[in-house]
Design a protein around this motif. Structure first.
Motif, PDB file in Angstrom:
ATOM      1  N   ILE A   1       0.927  -1.188   0.113  1.00 25.22           N
ATOM      2  CA  ILE A   1      -0.166  -0.049   0.056  1.00 25.22           C
ATOM      3  C   ILE A   1       0.948   1.284   0.032  1.00 25.22           C
ATOM      4  O   ILE A   1       1.915   1.133   0.747  1.00 25.22           O
ATOM      5  CB  ILE A   1      -0.907  -0.073   1.134  1.00 25.22           C
ATOM      6  CG1 ILE A   1      -1.810  -1.126   1.149  1.00 25.22           C
ATOM      7  CG2 ILE A   1      -1.787   1.307   1.169  1.00 25.22           C
ATOM      8  CD1 ILE A   1      -2.900  -1.484   2.255  1.00 25.22           C
ATOM      9  N   SER A   2       0.761   2.131  -1.035  1.00 23.08           N
ATOM     10  CA  SER A   2       1.470   3.282  -1.090  1.00 23.08           C
ATOM     11  C   SER A   2       0.744   4.619  -0.930  1.00 23.08           C
ATOM     12  O   SER A   2      -0.126   4.919  -1.608  1.00 23.08           O
ATOM     13  CB  SER A   2       2.259   3.228  -2.574  1.00 23.08           C
ATOM     14  OG  SER A   2       2.783   4.414  -2.889  1.00 23.08           O
ATOM     15  N   LYS A   3       1.063   5.282   0.190  1.00 28.30           N
ATOM     16  CA  LYS A   3       0.291   6.480   0.480  1.00 28.30           C
ATOM     17  C   LYS A   3       1.184   7.549  -0.550  1.00 28.30           C
ATOM     18  O   LYS A   3       2.410   7.935  -0.474  1.00 28.30           O
ATOM     19  CB  LYS A   3       0.728   6.901   2.019  1.00 28.30           C
ATOM     20  CG  LYS A   3      -0.583   7.207   2.633  1.00 28.30           C
ATOM     21  CD  LYS A   3      -0.049   7.706   4.125  1.00 28.30           C
ATOM     22  CE  LYS A   3      -1.145   7.605   4.967  1.00 28.30           C
ATOM     23  NZ  LYS A   3      -1.014   7.690   6.370  1.00 28.30           N
ATOM     24  N   GLU A   4       0.316   8.207  -1.401  1.00 28.77           N
ATOM     25  CA  GLU A   4       1.028   9.159  -2.283  1.00 28.77           C
ATOM     26  C   GLU A   4      -0.194  10.344  -2.458  1.00 28.77           C
ATOM     27  O   GLU A   4      -1.396  10.073  -2.174  1.00 28.77           O
ATOM     28  CB  GLU A   4       1.360   8.404  -3.556  1.00 28.77           C
ATOM     29  CG  GLU A   4       0.418   7.368  -4.277  1.00 28.77           C
ATOM     30  CD  GLU A   4       1.102   6.532  -5.050  1.00 28.77           C
ATOM     31  OE1 GLU A   4       0.886   6.743  -6.254  1.00 28.77           O
ATOM     32  OE2 GLU A   4       1.920   5.496  -4.803  1.00 28.77           O
TER      33      GLU A   4
ATOM     34  N   LYS B   1      -2.609  12.439  -4.435  1.00 33.09           N
ATOM     35  CA  LYS B   1      -3.706  12.096  -5.740  1.00 33.09           C
ATOM     36  C   LYS B   1      -3.439  12.867  -6.798  1.00 33.09           C
ATOM     37  O   LYS B   1      -2.840  13.952  -6.932  1.00 33.09           O
ATOM     38  CB  LYS B   1      -5.196  12.942  -5.038  1.00 33.09           C
ATOM     39  CG  LYS B   1      -6.208  12.072  -5.522  1.00 33.09           C
ATOM     40  CD  LYS B   1      -7.455  12.553  -4.924  1.00 33.09           C
ATOM     41  CE  LYS B   1      -8.499  11.875  -5.874  1.00 33.09           C
ATOM     42  NZ  LYS B   1     -10.075  12.592  -5.310  1.00 33.09           N
TER      43      LYS B   1
ATOM     44  N   THR C   1      -4.332  12.816  -0.177  1.00 31.05           N
ATOM     45  CA  THR C   1      -3.465  11.756  -0.220  1.00 31.05           C
ATOM     46  C   THR C   1      -4.332  10.588  -0.666  1.00 31.05           C
ATOM     47  O   THR C   1      -5.405  10.481  -0.139  1.00 31.05           O
ATOM     48  CB  THR C   1      -2.687  11.455   0.957  1.00 31.05           C
ATOM     49  OG1 THR C   1      -3.485  11.281   2.031  1.00 31.05           O
ATOM     50  CG2 THR C   1      -1.273  12.275   0.976  1.00 31.05           C
ATOM     51  N   VAL C   2      -3.841   9.699  -1.268  1.00 30.12           N
ATOM     52  CA  VAL C   2      -4.639   8.422  -1.704  1.00 30.12           C
ATOM     53  C   VAL C   2      -3.790   6.821  -1.053  1.00 30.12           C
ATOM     54  O   VAL C   2      -2.338   7.200  -0.908  1.00 30.12           O
ATOM     55  CB  VAL C   2      -4.936   8.122  -2.793  1.00 30.12           C
ATOM     56  CG1 VAL C   2      -6.306   9.105  -3.340  1.00 30.12           C
ATOM     57  CG2 VAL C   2      -3.882   8.334  -4.085  1.00 30.12           C
ATOM     58  N   GLU C   3      -4.338   5.904  -0.812  1.00 29.47           N
ATOM     59  CA  GLU C   3      -3.620   4.761  -0.217  1.00 29.47           C
ATOM     60  C   GLU C   3      -3.589   3.734  -1.723  1.00 29.47           C
ATOM     61  O   GLU C   3      -4.653   2.782  -1.356  1.00 29.47           O
ATOM     62  CB  GLU C   3      -3.932   4.124   0.905  1.00 29.47           C
ATOM     63  CG  GLU C   3      -3.706   5.239   2.077  1.00 29.47           C
ATOM     64  CD  GLU C   3      -3.905   4.499   3.458  1.00 29.47           C
ATOM     65  OE1 GLU C   3      -4.472   3.445   3.533  1.00 29.47           O
ATOM     66  OE2 GLU C   3      -3.417   5.106   4.425  1.00 29.47           O
TER      67      GLU C   3
ATOM     68  N   SER D   1      -7.532   1.590  -4.136  1.00 29.82           N
ATOM     69  CA  SER D   1      -7.518   1.501  -2.827  1.00 29.82           C
ATOM     70  C   SER D   1      -7.813  -0.078  -2.532  1.00 29.82           C
ATOM     71  O   SER D   1      -8.102  -0.707  -3.194  1.00 29.82           O
ATOM     72  CB  SER D   1      -8.540   2.221  -1.972  1.00 29.82           C
ATOM     73  OG  SER D   1      -9.995   1.747  -2.216  1.00 29.82           O
TER      74      SER D   1
END
Ligand code: GLU
Length: 442
Positions: free
Chosen positions: A98-101, A103, A110-112, A148
């Motif tokens: 899972i990469s928090k980055e 949008k 931020t999206v996961e 997600s």
């Protein structure tokens, strides 16, 4: 080939069905039947913004209309829980993360997303149409497989569903070939067995651009509305990019099951020729019984909110010989092409009776009178026998000067079928009374 073959067609419910999807479905259907296997229809409804339930319903209706009856059906959104489970498994096994980055379209949020760990390198697969295909996946990097954990991307959902359904052969359009290495990486991470792939050549417009629904009206719905028969559409589609190696062109689906082979599918794009599909349609229309043809044509005309003229039954054979689709037949009828079949017609003017006759009025009058006399003693009113009765006289006097006025007298029109066909369609009584009326104008 083993009996556990499983194929699938996976349309997305985002609009009318493209004719290319029907072709892909047909090939999947044939291949499954050839191998005593199973053919699945899976509706890929995970693109929430573009999907509509009306298009899901249309998919079932379209396949039913074509009689490409599936052995099993799924709707992809039913598998959301399973997709989540598989995504979590990949994350747990450290095959994905899972990469928090930020949008993509809004850096303040931020999206996961879930990314697959991709070691990079060349992925090679054997395509049943194209042979060996190798594509470098290094540049893909750790690509995203879900927006997600609850929202898998198309590639992931396809692989998960194919794997769970035991799909053994992925047969689809050429436009998916560049997706295949990515999907192979996902399926290897999931530990599924790799299916065989077959990418069918695209269907092209006459200008060799991609055949489009918007530009070329290439949807099944459009051809249905034009009055094509499903048998004709399927027959024509089977021959796009494939030929049996013989002169044979007419194939039922059952015949295709015994004669079609993926090995004979070409790699080059196949040009869609609507005239050729009309030719096929005409051949299939001619195989219908007159009763069936009449019933289907009536239903077709009524589906347009119109009603068939009362003389339709009298000209069915003629219509069937001339019209290649139900829509052409309906247009002939509703545009008044056969209005000469009305019980009475206005008597044509002398000018029209003379127009193409290349003769003086006195001669034309004499010829019409002679024709009337010959036909008064004639009993069998088929086109051939009327022709036999008159043709020698017409040839002797000049065909135009005899046959033109006869034809105009019978039809009241400048353009119409030939006078012999008219005589047959109208019958003796109407034929004689119309010639008598025309004689009255001189
Ligand atoms: N849903 C995809 C499409 O409509 C097909 C996916 C596939 O055949 O793998 O193009």
């Amino acid at each position: 080939m083993s009996a556990n073959v499983v194929t699938r067609i996976a349309p997305s419910p985002t609009g009318e069905m493209h004719i290319g999807t029907v072709r892909t479905a047909l090939v999947n259907y044939i291949f499954a039947k050839q191998n005593g296997g199973k053919y699945i229809v899976r509706v890929e409804d995970t693109d929430k913004e573009r999907n509509k339930t009306e298009w899901v319903d249309a998919i079932w209706r379209d396949f039913e209309w074509c009689a490409l009856t599936p052995d099993a059906t799924y709707v992809q959104s039913e598998h959301i829980a399973r997709h989540r489970e598989l995504l979590l498994k990949l994350v747990e096994e450290n095959k994905a993360y899972i990469s928090k980055e930020a949008k993509k379209d809004d850096a303040s949020q931020t999206v996961e997303v879930v990314r697959l760990r991709n070691a990079g390198g060349i992925v090679t697969f054997t395509d049943l149409v194209r042979g060996e295909v190798s594509i470098d996946t290094t540049e893909l990097g750790d690509f995203v497989i879900a927006r997600s954990i609850d929202d898998p991307l198309y590639h992931f959902a396809v692989v998960a569903d194919d794997g769970d359904a035991g799909v053994t052969h992925v047969i689809r359009g050429d436009d998916h070939i560049s997706n295949t290495p990515r999907q192979i990486l996902i399926l290897e991470a999931l530990g599924f067995t790799r299916p065989a792939y077959a990418h069918l050549p695209l269907i092209l417009a006459p200008d060799r651009s991609k055949l489009s629904k918007r530009k070329h009206g290439a949807s099944l719905e459009n051809y249905r509305a034009q009055g094509f028969l499903p048998e004709a559409i399927l027959n024509y589609l089977a021959l796009l990019g494939w030929n049996p190696g013989t002169e044979k062109e007419m194939f039922t689906v059952d015949e295709l099951v015994s004669e079609f082979s993926l090995e004979r599918v070409h790699t080059a794009g196949a040009v869609f020729d609507i005239e050729k599909m009309k030719w096929f349609n005409h051949e299939y229309i001619k195989l219908l019984s007159m009763e069936e043809y009449g019933a289907r044509l009536t239903a077709f005309i009524e589906s347009r909110g119109e009603s068939a003229p009362s003389y339709m039954p009298e000209i069915l054979t003629e219509l069937r010989n001339r019209a290649r689709t139900f829509s052409e037949a309906a247009d002939f009828l509703l545009d008044g092409e056969f209005s000469f079949m009305e019980e009475t017609i206005p008597t044509p003017a002398a000018e029209l009776l003379l127009k193409g006759a290349k003769a003086e009025a006195s001669a034309v009058k004499e010829h019409l009178q002679t024709v009337a006399d010959m036909l008064a003693n004639h009993e069998v009113f088929t086109a051939d026998s009327v022709k036999d009765a008159i043709f020698a006289y017409a040839t002797e006097k000049g065909r135009a000067s005899v046959l033109w006025p006869m034809r105009v007298a019978l039809s009241g029109k400048e353009k119409s079928p030939d006078p012999f066909t008219l005589a047959q369609l109208l019958g003796k009584e109407r034929t004689l009374s119309r010639i008598a009326a025309a004689l009255g104008v001189f």
